[in-house]
Design an enzyme around this catalytic site. Structure first.
Site, PDB file in Angstrom:
ATOM      1  N   LYS A  41       5.031 -10.078  12.737  1.00 50.40           N
ATOM      2  CA  LYS A  41       6.305  -9.942  13.071  1.00 50.40           C
ATOM      3  C   LYS A  41       6.558  -8.465  14.032  1.00 50.40           C
ATOM      4  CE  LYS A  41       8.286 -11.145   8.654  1.00 50.40           C
ATOM      5  NZ  LYS A  41       8.680 -10.552   7.206  1.00 50.40           N
ATOM      6  N   ASP A  98       2.042  -5.133  18.278  1.00 51.01           N
ATOM      7  CA  ASP A  98       2.604  -3.831  18.133  1.00 51.01           C
ATOM      8  C   ASP A  98       1.913  -2.652  18.334  1.00 51.01           C
ATOM      9  OD1 ASP A  98       1.674  -4.692  15.892  1.00 51.01           O
ATOM     10  OD2 ASP A  98       3.371  -4.566  14.816  1.00 51.01           O
ATOM     11  N   ASP A 101      -5.130  -0.604  15.050  1.00 52.60           N
ATOM     12  CA  ASP A 101      -5.457   0.624  14.265  1.00 52.60           C
ATOM     13  C   ASP A 101      -7.068   0.429  14.246  1.00 52.60           C
ATOM     14  OD1 ASP A 101      -5.954   2.457  12.229  1.00 52.60           O
ATOM     15  OD2 ASP A 101      -5.152   1.501  10.570  1.00 52.60           O
ATOM     16  N   LYS A 129      -3.891   3.543  17.640  1.00 55.76           N
ATOM     17  CA  LYS A 129      -4.089   4.731  16.621  1.00 55.76           C
ATOM     18  C   LYS A 129      -5.552   5.291  16.981  1.00 55.76           C
ATOM     19  CE  LYS A 129      -2.040   4.505  12.309  1.00 55.76           C
ATOM     20  NZ  LYS A 129      -1.277   3.776  10.971  1.00 55.76           N
TER      21      LYS A 129
HETATM   22  P1  5GP Z   1      -6.220  -3.204  12.444  1.00 58.90           P
HETATM   23  O1  5GP Z   1      -6.524  -4.662  12.228  1.00 58.90           O
HETATM   24  O2  5GP Z   1      -6.041  -2.911  14.019  1.00 58.90           O
HETATM   25  O3  5GP Z   1      -6.783  -2.184  11.652  1.00 58.90           O
HETATM   26  O4  5GP Z   1      -4.825  -3.323  11.885  1.00 58.90           O
HETATM   27  C1  5GP Z   1      -3.519  -3.717  12.790  1.00 58.90           C
HETATM   28  C2  5GP Z   1      -2.436  -3.934  11.575  1.00 58.90           C
HETATM   29  O5  5GP Z   1      -2.032  -3.158  10.933  1.00 58.90           O
HETATM   30  C3  5GP Z   1      -1.159  -4.043  12.642  1.00 58.90           C
HETATM   31  O6  5GP Z   1      -0.985  -5.306  13.053  1.00 58.90           O
HETATM   32  C4  5GP Z   1      -0.214  -3.780  11.578  1.00 58.90           C
HETATM   33  O7  5GP Z   1       0.278  -4.668  10.930  1.00 58.90           O
HETATM   34  C5  5GP Z   1      -0.851  -2.683  10.487  1.00 58.90           C
HETATM   35  N1  5GP Z   1      -0.663  -1.412  10.927  1.00 58.90           N
HETATM   36  C6  5GP Z   1      -1.773  -0.496  10.966  1.00 58.90           C
HETATM   37  N2  5GP Z   1      -1.030   0.866  11.137  1.00 58.90           N
HETATM   38  C7  5GP Z   1       0.366   0.766  11.195  1.00 58.90           C
HETATM   39  C8  5GP Z   1       1.167   1.588  11.184  1.00 58.90           C
HETATM   40  O8  5GP Z   1       1.319   2.876  11.334  1.00 58.90           O
HETATM   41  N3  5GP Z   1       2.702   1.160  10.978  1.00 58.90           N
HETATM   42  C9  5GP Z   1       2.722  -0.102  10.715  1.00 58.90           C
HETATM   43  N4  5GP Z   1       3.734  -0.584  10.759  1.00 58.90           N
HETATM   44  N5  5GP Z   1       1.894  -1.118  10.718  1.00 58.90           N
HETATM   45  C10 5GP Z   1       0.364  -0.756  11.055  1.00 58.90           C
END
Ligand code: 5GP
Length: 176
Positions: A41, A98, A101, A129
């Site tokens: 979302k 959005d 990470d 991040k």
């Molecule tokens: P990745 O697969 O890059 O580790 O994680 C990405 C997903 O983790 C994003 O799509 C989001 O849903 C969630 N996420 C990671 N860090 C944050 C944060 O600081 N805030 C929020 N709201 N979601 C995050």
């Protein structure tokens, strides 16, 4: 519960989104078949503002994923919950996400999009991040680099709260 501390102001977000939209409009001006694919979302507000600032034709699709919360699954495992509805074969896909990470989610999404045989796949991400170096994934249009804190607002939530804040803020972990 206190209001989240401002990390990126509404003005700074709007200015950056306008800049990204100008760059995207210029880069895709000759292609004519841009499909913006928002990741539900969290990307819904970024996608809305970004798409409204484009000066080129575009269509909108959505995709939804969820992370496996199961501790037996390898860390970073992602599951497709909803695929695009329209036919994107031969089109220029821009994934609109959005936050990145580790980068596992975006990498997975690029693979899903490529399986639809589009003409091209690029990525627009509002915030990255500091951990993102873990996975080799290309972000073509990036809004902001941030630290490793949990952020909310402008589409991002914590337990479904704070998605519609106009700014990006940091949640106080002792206040959750
Ligand atoms: P990745 O697969 O890059 O580790 O994680 C990405 C997903 O983790 C994003 O799509 C989001 O849903 C969630 N996420 C990671 N860090 C944050 C944060 O600081 N805030 C929020 N709201 N979601 C995050």
């Amino acid at each position: 519960m206190h209001a989240p501390e401002v990390l990126i102001s509404e003005d700074d977000i709007q200015k950056r989104v306008t800049e990204l939209a100008q760059k995207i409009s210029a880069d895709y001006s000759d292609t004519g078949d841009l499909v913006m694919v928002g990741v539900l979302k969290g990307s819904f507000i970024f996608l809305a503002d970004l798409s409204r600032n484009l000066s080129i034709p575009r269509t909108i699709e959505f995709i939804a994923v969820s992370s496996y919360g199961d501790s037996s699954a390898p860390s970073g495992a992602v599951r497709l919950v909803m695929d695009v509805r329209g036919n994107i074969e031969g089109k220029d896909v821009l994934i609109v996400e959005d936050i990145v990470d580790t980068g596992h989610t975006l990498k997975y999404l690029i693979g899903i999009m490529k399986s639809h045989r589009p003409a091209s796949v690029k990525t627009a991400v509002l915030v990255r991040k500091a951990d993102s170096a873990k996975v080799d994934v290309t972000i073509d249009y990036l809004g902001f680099d941030i630290g490793n804190e949990w952020v909310v607002g402008y589409g991002l939530d914590f337990a479904e709260q704070n998605r519609t804040l106009p700014y990006i803020g940091i949640i106080d972990p002792t206040d959750r």
